[in-house]
Design an enzyme around this catalytic site. Structure first.
Site, mmCIF file in Angstrom:
data_model
loop_
_atom_site.group_PDB
_atom_site.id
_atom_site.type_symbol
_atom_site.label_atom_id
_atom_site.label_comp_id
_atom_site.label_asym_id
_atom_site.label_seq_id
_atom_site.Cartn_x
_atom_site.Cartn_y
_atom_site.Cartn_z
ATOM 1 N N MET A 78 0.829 -1.199 0.000
ATOM 2 C CA MET A 78 0.000 0.000 0.000
ATOM 3 C C MET A 78 0.872 1.261 0.000
ATOM 4 S SD MET A 78 -2.957 -1.245 2.684
ATOM 5 C CE MET A 78 -4.003 0.183 2.416
ATOM 6 N N HIS A 79 0.227 2.390 -0.276
ATOM 7 C CA HIS A 79 0.775 3.745 -0.056
ATOM 8 C C HIS A 79 1.794 4.211 -1.082
ATOM 9 C CE1 HIS A 79 -1.122 2.961 3.756
ATOM 10 N NE2 HIS A 79 -0.151 2.221 4.211
ATOM 11 N N ASP A 237 -2.787 -4.848 0.535
ATOM 12 C CA ASP A 237 -2.263 -6.125 1.028
ATOM 13 C C ASP A 237 -2.842 -6.528 2.380
ATOM 14 O OD1 ASP A 237 -0.837 -4.153 2.401
ATOM 15 O OD2 ASP A 237 1.141 -4.946 1.890
#
Length: 503
Positions: A78-79, A237
């Site tokens: 992520m991110h 995830d």
């Protein structure tokens, strides 16, 4: 009828081929590296992920035919910030989730938007790991690149673009951008307006089970998949990992004992911890949310302890006398709960939940001449358990009341640790048959997106079975007392930790 789950990870793509009953037929795990061009920075060329994805799919297709693949589900780290120009070219390496360069931009954005507004809209404080402050960093430090931005994507959604030529994302991954109205499940006009960023940069959003795109001719030539094979939205995830462990109903909670520790709870409603100590994200289960607490050194604390203070046990392992972790935990099992007044604080990498403090330090507190290595080992296991309990306690204060906690991760190989967690949590725990992680959850979501199974809940009941249950033991009251002592220590030592970091 088979399904592919693809997890675009930090250092590898993990891909699974799974049948309709949840049986894993084949796996592939091409690895790659990421770069650290300066302190606090972590980057990867997204095209490396694409090459690894093509390799992984090709290896899976050695075990089936393209026509037997009913759908592909996506998940990933992520991110991360992936920037494309108007021709779809990558503008710069992805700034990854573990990149911390944008800490000043977090403060700037929070001040500009307002801390209470940030929490209300996004369910979380703005953190350096998140996407929006990375975008602000590029705006300030790389204006030539910023001026060319046409699309802002997350890692798995870059792979979706390469597979389909289209731009889509979904709610769970978007929740970690600091640009999503998490309660309303849409991009936040307030955040984008405050930063003067274009909404056109962001992909269209769907729920995680939607078949939003299909394999293009270009991707078919690169991967071997059939043109038109559905690509299901998937999830971030952590959400996909939770789906892959069966956390798909209100009140269900999981605790993962990996290098870091994650406590994850599904919620039927949008709940926000008032001071932002828990993450509040959309779940990969449609129209549901989740709460998540993260401790940075869970099983990683035990690994550090083994590496630094378990030299003798490592020599024994090399001599064939057993696993070093097992030898250490067997010594710890001889010690009474509470380690005779010895407490370990597991803040070896700072901490996130419940103390978002990069300056927090690890510590043994209460050492006496009586304490042995067995006491210290047990204190490490207890300290990590208490750290996970911190997240569970915050969730319970918001009305989450789990009947059981699903355990996963490498730490669950220890019978002592599993029992300790049930006793510390004051809640029975269990293990399930699914151990393949986020990629498995992505494949499960694909069965729903293709219409092969009716819902995430039905798919979960079909695929995921309980394999072991750990009830609350007689030591639980002792841990309850010692947990209160543990909770007193960080506030008492916070100033000292910060002074140590400064000097």
């Amino acid at each position: 009828m088979n399904f592919i789950g693809i997890d675009v990870g930090t250092s590898s793509v993990k891909a699974l081929l799974v049948d309709l009953n949840g049986k894993v037929l084949a796996t592939s795990n091409p690895e790659y590296s990421f770069q650290t061009p300066a302190p606090l920075q972590a980057e990867t060329d997204p095209n490396v992920w694409w090459d690894a994805t093509c390799t992984a799919i090709g290896e899976l297709l050695e075990s089936t035919t393209p026509g037997a693949v009913a759908g592909v589900g996506l998940t990933g780290q992520m991110h991360g910030l992936v920037l494309l120009d108007n021709e779809g070219n990558v503008l710069r390496p992805c700034i990854m989730w573990n990149d911390q360069r944008s800490y000043k931009e977090c403060e700037e954005m929070t001040e500009k938007i307002g801390e209470s507004e940030v929490l209300r809209i996004t369910g979380n404080p703005i953190l350096a790991g998140f996407t929006a402050p990375k975008l602000r960093w590029v705006e300030k430090n790389e204006p030539n690149i910023f001026a060319k931005i046409s699309k802002v994507l997350l890692p798995k959604d870059f792979i979706r673009y390469r597979l389909s030529g289209e731009f889509f994302s979904e709610m769970s991954d978007a929740s970690g951008t600091s640009m999503l109205n998490v309660g309303q499940r849409k991009w936040s006009d307030e955040i984008l307006s405050a930063m003067d960023w274009s909404k056109d940069w962001l992909p269209e959003l769907t729920e995680s089970t939607v078949a939003s795109t299909k394999i293009s001719e270009f991707a078919s030539e690169r991967t071997g998949l059939s043109v038109g094979t559905p690509i299901i939205a998937g999830g971030g995830d952590q959400a996909a990992q939770a789906v892959g462990c069966g956390i798909v109903k209100e009140g269900m909670v999981s605790a993962t004992l990996g290098t870091s520790g994650v406590v994850f709870a599904q919620s039927d409603e949008y709940r926000v911890e008032p001071s932002g100590k828990l993450h509040a994200f959309c779940h990969a289960v449609p129209r549901k949310w989740h709460l998540m607490g993260v401790m940075l050194s869970a099983a990683g604390s035990f690994q550090w302890y083994k590496n630094q203070l378990g030299k003798e046990e490592q020599v024994m392992e090399q001599s064939g006398k057993g696993n070093a972790y097992d030898i250490l935990t067997s010594e710890a099992a001889e010690i009474d709960p509470g380690s005779e007044g010895l407490v370990f604080l597991p803040y070896l990498s700072g901490e996130r939940t419940p103390y978002p403090d990069a300056h927090a330090r690890g510590a043994f507190v209460g050492l006496t001449l009586r304490h042995s290595k067995g006491h210290m080992t047990r204190a490490v296991l207890e300290g990590v358990s208490y750290g996970l309990k911190d997240s569970l306690t915050l969730m319970q204060e918001l009305g989450v009341d789990p009947a059981t906690v699903v355990l996963s991760g490498g730490g669950t190989r220890s019978a002592l640790w599993k029992q300790m967690l049930a006793d510390v949590f004051e809640t029975s725990c269990c293990l399930v048959n699914a151990t393949e992680g986020a990629a498995y959850g992505a494949a499960l979501l694909a069965t729903v997106g293709c219409g092969a199974l009716e819902s995430v809940e039905v798919a979960s009941n079909t695929w995921i079975k309980q394999t072991e249950k750990v009830g609350i033991g007689t030591d639980s009251p002792k841990y309850k007392r010692n947990y209160r002592i543990y909770r007193d220590l960080y506030p008492a030592l916070k100033d000292s930790f910060h002074n140590l970091s400064a000097g």
